[in-house]
Design a protein around this motif. Sequence first.
Motif, PDB file in Angstrom:
ATOM      1  N   UNK A   1     -23.654  42.707  16.183  1.00 33.75           N
ATOM      2  CA  UNK A   1     -23.787  41.274  16.457  1.00 33.75           C
ATOM      3  C   UNK A   1     -22.564  40.749  17.203  1.00 33.75           C
ATOM      4  N   UNK A   2     -22.812  39.869  18.167  1.00 38.75           N
ATOM      5  CA  UNK A   2     -21.711  39.199  18.873  1.00 38.75           C
ATOM      6  C   UNK A   2     -20.924  38.282  17.940  1.00 38.75           C
ATOM      7  N   UNK A   3     -21.518  37.911  16.812  1.00 37.43           N
ATOM      8  CA  UNK A   3     -20.883  36.961  15.898  1.00 37.43           C
ATOM      9  C   UNK A   3     -20.154  37.649  14.752  1.00 37.43           C
ATOM     10  N   UNK A   4     -20.035  38.962  14.800  1.00 35.47           N
ATOM     11  CA  UNK A   4     -19.340  39.691  13.742  1.00 35.47           C
ATOM     12  C   UNK A   4     -17.857  39.317  13.758  1.00 35.47           C
ATOM     13  N   UNK A   5     -17.368  38.758  12.644  1.00 39.22           N
ATOM     14  CA  UNK A   5     -15.984  38.296  12.608  1.00 39.22           C
ATOM     15  C   UNK A   5     -14.984  39.385  12.241  1.00 39.22           C
ATOM     16  N   UNK A   6     -15.465  40.542  11.808  1.00 30.58           N
ATOM     17  CA  UNK A   6     -14.573  41.598  11.344  1.00 30.58           C
ATOM     18  C   UNK A   6     -14.493  42.787  12.285  1.00 30.58           C
ATOM     19  N   UNK A   7     -15.493  42.958  13.129  1.00 33.70           N
ATOM     20  CA  UNK A   7     -15.531  44.122  14.015  1.00 33.70           C
ATOM     21  C   UNK A   7     -15.241  43.684  15.436  1.00 33.70           C
ATOM     22  N   UNK A   8     -14.036  44.011  15.940  1.00 38.89           N
ATOM     23  CA  UNK A   8     -13.640  43.753  17.313  1.00 38.89           C
ATOM     24  C   UNK A   8     -13.229  45.090  17.940  1.00 38.89           C
TER      25      UNK A   8
END
Length: 262
Positions: free
Chosen positions: A252-259
């Motif tokens: 997901x583009x909105x994943x806050x933990x995976x960059x």
Amino acid sequence: MPGRDTALVSPATETSTSLADGICGAVGGARAYVRGASDVVGQIARGLTTPSGLVGAVIETGWVTAHVLTYPFGVSAEQRRRADRGYRIEHLRPHQRGLLVSDIEAAGTPILMIHGLNSNRSIFTLMQRGLRSRGFNDLTTINYSALVADIRTVAGHLAEEVERIVAESGYERIHIIGHSMGGLIARYYVTRLGGDARVHTLVTLGTPHNGTYMAYAWPTQIGVQLRPDSALIQELRRPVRDCRTRFIAYWSDLDQLIFPQR
């Protein structure tokens, strides 16, 4: 010597130059990570301003709330039982009946689910209900310690669990669903420990296949392994010849933990 220019450099000067180069390299690397993190944060911010982004945020909030409520029920190990279900299907719901009639092998193939870091098997509570309602009957969830220090070690334990399921079910190959780091554990098992002989399909959900910049804030061994430049991620990036497992990755583009998310 006559006719030749000779430059004399003292050891202290060489040391200073090396130190300066090292500092410049570290600063440059830090800037690159900051730029990467800033780009990702900007993408998330832009995504949240869209209608679909807002809907996704609401769904995510509900999902997190449900997980918090069910977490205590997933601390203990799953009670395994394999009952004789018989051969009658009239008591089943239409979706369950349909899968049994159209593809009995798919309905019976075992599915193993493995959770992510700082979680437990309760993360799959709603998914289990959904899969059972659609006719998938043989579902197993496992826990691993929150103090895990090495993904390779957990992958070895996963291999043992898969062999147990194969022996009990009679199926030579199973499916695995891995959430977050659980997907990375399963990927290591499949690609580095010969697990492709046992795993038909591996589905990963929000897994940091390329590592995550957030891991730089986690000063532990497992945090180091989850960094984009770690030895583990580099090992997983190496090609795997003749791998028989099908991979499906959801992100997901909105994943806050995976960059980065992909």
